[in-house]
Design an enzyme around this catalytic site. Sequence first.
Site, PDB file in Angstrom:
ATOM      1  CD1 TRP B 325       4.293  -5.066 -31.329  1.00 33.35           C
ATOM      2  CD2 TRP B 325       2.846  -3.407 -31.694  1.00 33.35           C
ATOM      3  NE1 TRP B 325       3.139  -5.372 -30.662  1.00 33.35           N
ATOM      4  CE2 TRP B 325       2.239  -4.366 -30.874  1.00 33.35           C
ATOM      5  CE3 TRP B 325       2.124  -2.273 -32.050  1.00 33.35           C
ATOM      6  CZ2 TRP B 325       0.934  -4.232 -30.403  1.00 33.35           C
ATOM      7  CZ3 TRP B 325       0.818  -2.133 -31.585  1.00 33.35           C
ATOM      8  CH2 TRP B 325       0.246  -3.111 -30.770  1.00 33.35           C
ATOM      9  CG  HIS B 326       1.844   0.440 -34.650  1.00 28.34           C
ATOM     10  ND1 HIS B 326       2.907   0.837 -33.885  1.00 28.34           N
ATOM     11  CD2 HIS B 326       0.731   0.795 -33.960  1.00 28.34           C
ATOM     12  CE1 HIS B 326       2.452   1.418 -32.785  1.00 28.34           C
ATOM     13  NE2 HIS B 326       1.137   1.395 -32.809  1.00 28.34           N
ATOM     14  N   GLY B 327       2.808  -2.763 -37.892  1.00 27.03           N
ATOM     15  CA  GLY B 327       2.453  -3.440 -39.129  1.00 27.03           C
ATOM     16  C   GLY B 327       3.633  -3.626 -40.048  1.00 27.03           C
TER      17      GLY B 327
END
Lengths: 310, 479
Positions: B325-327
């Site tokens: 989700w972060h990247g």
Amino acid sequence: MKRFFKRMGLFSLVLSGVSFLLFIVCSLSYTLEYKFFASETNWGYVNQRSTEWNKNELHEEDVLFFGSSTCYSGIDPSALHDFGLSGFNFCSSSQAIGNSASLIPAASMDVSPECIALDVYPWIWGTTTPGLESTKDWIINSNLRTPAWSKAYRTLALESGDIFTIFTTFYYDFARRFKAAGSNPNLAKDLKGDYRGLGYVARSYEALDSIECESLTRSMSDAECRYLEEISTHCAQRSIQLILINPPQLCEETFDMPPCFDGLAYIDGNAWPGAKTPRNFYDDHHLVEAGALSYSAWLAQQIASLLHAS
Amino acid sequence: MLFNSPEFLLFLPIVFGLYWFVMQRNLKAQNMLLVIASYVFYGWWDWRFLGLIAFSTLVDYLVGLQIEGAHEKRAKKAWLGVSLLVNLGLLCYFKYSNFFIDSWVDAWASAGVTMHVSSLKVILPVGISFYTFQTLSYSIDIYRGNLKPTRSFINFAAFVSFFPQLVAGPIERASRLLPQIENKRVFKYEEGVAGLRLILWGMFKKVVVADTCAIYANDIFANYTEYSGPTLMLGAVYFAFQIYGDFSGYSDIAIGTAKLFGIQLMTNFKTPYFSRDIAEFWRRWHISLSTWFRDYLYIPLGGSRVGKWKSVRNVFIIFLVSGFWHGANWTFIVWGGIHAALFLPLLLRGKNRRYTSDTIGEGRWLPTGREFLGMAWTFSMVCVAWVFFRAASVSEAIQYIAHASNPEGFFNAPQKISYTACVYILSLIAGDWMVKSGSMPRRWNAPAFIAARWGMASLGIWFILKNFASEANFIYFQF
């Protein structure tokens, strides 16, 4: 809601009080001044330049120089004496056209010069606001504190958009009443610079033997053109001749002549015979002392002939 | 628009004034103002992506009504599918398309097949991961029957785009935020004061602590081959406080700003570096995201009540997805994997819920020795994981850790010790320690402390102004 705003009002008063206390405490201690505001520096010698300007009560200078480090370490105004002229160098590190636009009116309050020579070194073109480095340099290191100069610093700080610099302006307006710039014993020294008077700084770096050049193209921003038009209008209103100077560069920067240069006197420092001699420079665009003296003599002649012609 | 920008200093009082003094009597007008202000706030960065928010808002508004109106389970499911497809589709396209293309090409390259596929030139819209998750939760909650859809498009648009939390959270649930938007708000003095305090504390964390730590962390991570082990360890610590100050600072400013508008947002951080094990860390770090994954992914997968191996699988899924989700980078996936590996032993031994009710040093000035050791171990492991989070690639992170554990120069004092950064970090730790158990603020609020409180706030403002110049972006904007 009323209670909330009352509380905020009271807090604002406390904040002002704490800020004032901070002003007092910091003006008494260089260490605290450094922690809360900034540290003075000798780099570019704005402190000595402004002190010398202050000492002379009767100003009769014919030529004032404004611009960046290429100018304060490249132009010795004493070269003008050979042509019956006098001058003073107000240049400082990264002093962009936007910076000069605020400083020129302040200097014009002290003297009515015949000419203002504006160094328009292309490498620092392309900004929309006055340079922060030069703005801070004048705010922190200058001893010129007349209302006109203080107004110039406030204008520069506001136009830079840097909130803390705006607060710093208020502090130094306050602190310079008690202690002069340059009196800090722990001042950061410019070890390769020697202040020679009239605003000129001789640089003692090793001269170059050769240099490899990359092609550089610059263009002036609309904002810079507006600042230049401001300067031009100011000079025209006071019958001051404005001369633009492109300082000599070993690796010459190319640019299209900005439309705002139209109708203004222009000296290209690259026409100076020593402009392509590496031994005159310590980097691509800064002159060593021997180079600066030779260039200053040539430039003084150019300025004198422009002034005599007009 | 950034919270730490001069524009926001003008924007906030203007919106506040209009909200409470001009539109106070009309709830609809207040909500309309919130939508307009939020779109201005977002559009200040890039107005072209306003269309994406509007599209996402419209889809989930309609989906919500359709799910509610559908009589058959299959139809409800289909409409939920539309919401998932649109939101996750947008997220995948804007955030992950290049990652998938590059990974696909790399996979074939490792098998000796060269593929010539050029990457897409996609700009990542700020905050897309936050607002898509927020709208998704709305549709899922309606599908599950936990929430009634709103009939007012303006109210729903205000819920999706509410500017304090639009670009970096907290990720709010509709069941919590929407009723507040639908009901009349009243300005409360205590909430206003608490809001301003949170904004100030958040600004201090971001502008003073995080941005100062960033100078040293960036330098050490950029030149890690030149530094000794202790310096690299210090680099990881600087980054730990940079990301904490940055992200929790943003959350505090968001929560504080929302309070000024009479809206309560959820707590996103609860002094996470005081955690005694990794399970506690995840109950205190980015709470709005971890609870989102818990409620919409972990529990539907069966959570920890499905047998040992499925529990292990579920833990890995939730942590890896959280990392992803972060990247779109393998570094984030490895970061999630490390946390999963640290969490699993606690789960398997049934010790993952040891610290759910109390805090470290509860009722005491200092932690016990055992608590301190637990906290130090957890913080160290979190720092190791942060190296992967911060590094440009997994191989770079491994090299960083290898350099950091190199015995040569191991006992030398670290370079790059910044006393200024250390003082700022200690101030942050002290501030967190004061608020961790909730007992200190009550005493701190006593009238006797007013001079100390306001004096400290004034100094805090001064330091914020001093460090304000950089106008640095928030790290979590990129997610």
